[in-house]
Design an enzyme around this catalytic site. Sequence first.
Site, short mmCIF file in Angstrom:
data_model
loop_
_atom_site.label_atom_id
_atom_site.label_comp_id
_atom_site.label_asym_id
_atom_site.label_seq_id
_atom_site.Cartn_x
_atom_site.Cartn_y
_atom_site.Cartn_z
N ARG A 132 5.12 7.09 -4.14
CA ARG A 132 4.45 6.31 -3.09
C ARG A 132 3.06 5.92 -3.55
O ARG A 132 2.39 6.69 -4.23
CB ARG A 132 4.37 7.10 -1.79
N GLN B 188 12.42 14.83 -3.38
CA GLN B 188 13.08 14.96 -2.09
C GLN B 188 14.50 15.46 -2.34
O GLN B 188 15.04 15.32 -3.44
CB GLN B 188 13.16 13.60 -1.36
N TRP C 207 0.82 -1.22 0.00
CA TRP C 207 0.00 0.00 0.00
C TRP C 207 0.85 1.26 0.00
O TRP C 207 0.37 2.34 -0.24
CB TRP C 207 -0.94 0.01 1.20
N VAL D 18 18.61 5.99 11.09
CA VAL D 18 19.37 6.96 11.90
C VAL D 18 19.18 6.66 13.39
O VAL D 18 18.18 6.09 13.80
CB VAL D 18 18.95 8.43 11.61
N HIS E 249 11.80 7.03 -1.29
CA HIS E 249 12.52 8.19 -0.75
C HIS E 249 13.89 8.25 -1.43
O HIS E 249 14.23 7.33 -2.19
CB HIS E 249 12.65 8.12 0.78
N ALA F 237 22.56 12.35 8.35
CA ALA F 237 21.79 12.33 7.10
C ALA F 237 20.52 13.14 7.33
O ALA F 237 20.06 13.31 8.46
CB ALA F 237 21.43 10.89 6.72
N1 PHE Z 1 13.84 9.24 4.06
C1 PHE Z 1 13.05 9.90 5.07
C2 PHE Z 1 11.62 10.11 4.54
O1 PHE Z 1 11.37 9.94 3.40
C3 PHE Z 1 13.65 11.24 5.45
C4 PHE Z 1 14.99 11.11 6.15
C5 PHE Z 1 16.17 11.13 5.44
C6 PHE Z 1 15.05 10.99 7.54
C7 PHE Z 1 17.39 11.02 6.08
C8 PHE Z 1 16.26 10.88 8.19
C9 PHE Z 1 17.41 10.90 7.47
O2 PHE Z 1 10.73 10.46 5.30
#
Ligand code: PHE
Length: 338
Positions: free
Chosen positions: A207, A221, A163, A264, A181, A306
């Site tokens: 998505r 992004q 989904w 993270v 992402h 990150a």
């Molecule tokens: N990839 C996460 C998202 O799409 C964002 C993110 C990137 C968070 C890097 C922490 C570190 O929501």
Amino acid sequence: MPKDHGVQATQAGESVEELKIAAITALDSTESGEQLEAWRVGFLGRKGRLTGLLRGLGSLDIEHRKVVGAAANSLRGELEALYEERSKQSKSSQAPVGSIDITLPGRRPALGGLHPSTQMIREITQAFNEMGFQTIEGPEVELEKYNFDMLNIPANHPARDQWDTIWVDSDTHNDVLLRTHTSPMQARTMEANDPPIRVVVPGKCYRYESTDATHEWHFNQVEGLAVDEGITFADLKGTLYEFARRIFGSQRKVRFRCDFFPFVEPGVDMSIEWNGNWIEILGAGMVHPKVLENAGYDSTKYTGFAFGMGPERISMLRNEITDIRHFFSNDLRFLTQF
Ligand code: PHE
């Protein structure tokens, strides 16, 4: 309709009504000036069908002659009027051949411009470029390994659910998807390079979700990654504070709160103060030791941070755009405002 557009030799006994229908049908199908002229000759000309019909009146008895004659003459008037109208139309719709109309006023050519998403992405990446981050890009069609596994997103994590993720149908692979992402570029960058690393990665993400004013099924992004010896959470904060000041002004208030992302530890989100409210603009955190190890780095030697943000959301905030779908509907009334 035959090629001669209904113009045929006069038939004996053709009625005025039949002739009228034939003439109007034939006129409708004329497309060029030549066809229109052929129609005129064929119906109204000296040897045309209407003239033929009028000539044939002599053979009728006096009563019939009067009635048919009157009807034929009124049809002549009608057809002549239709002809005039049609020939005016065809003149105005025909471009002059082999010449240009120098009487037309000049028009300003429409100039293209950068898409609002592109403008925002460039502004964001430039802010980081000036702080020593290099801009790179990665694939939108991604492997499950980079989008999830190497980022410490477990197999049963809800984000993998059909989904949320758009999987690519393939006879040979069941691990291909449209990246959800830009974080897979963390894994790809570390896998292919040794520290120190400082990159920002703009790009499209996808998505599987329904759209509304704040959700699109595709969006951009900008990811960021810094890895080196001795990088601390203070570096994360300092870098992102500076970014917020560059994009939102030097007086902007910024707030960090704890948040969770599997790749993270610790994880945070960053909000800015906006008209008295705190608005979340990005997720961030220290790169998880497992993610460093997955890429072959020694997590006792290297650390990193990150972050990831949505440029459309930031542009919405700054430009008071109330619906994210405007970015992708290609309406020039929206696009030309930037
Ligand atoms: N990839 C996460 C998202 O799409 C964002 C993110 C990137 C968070 C890097 C922490 C570190 O929501």
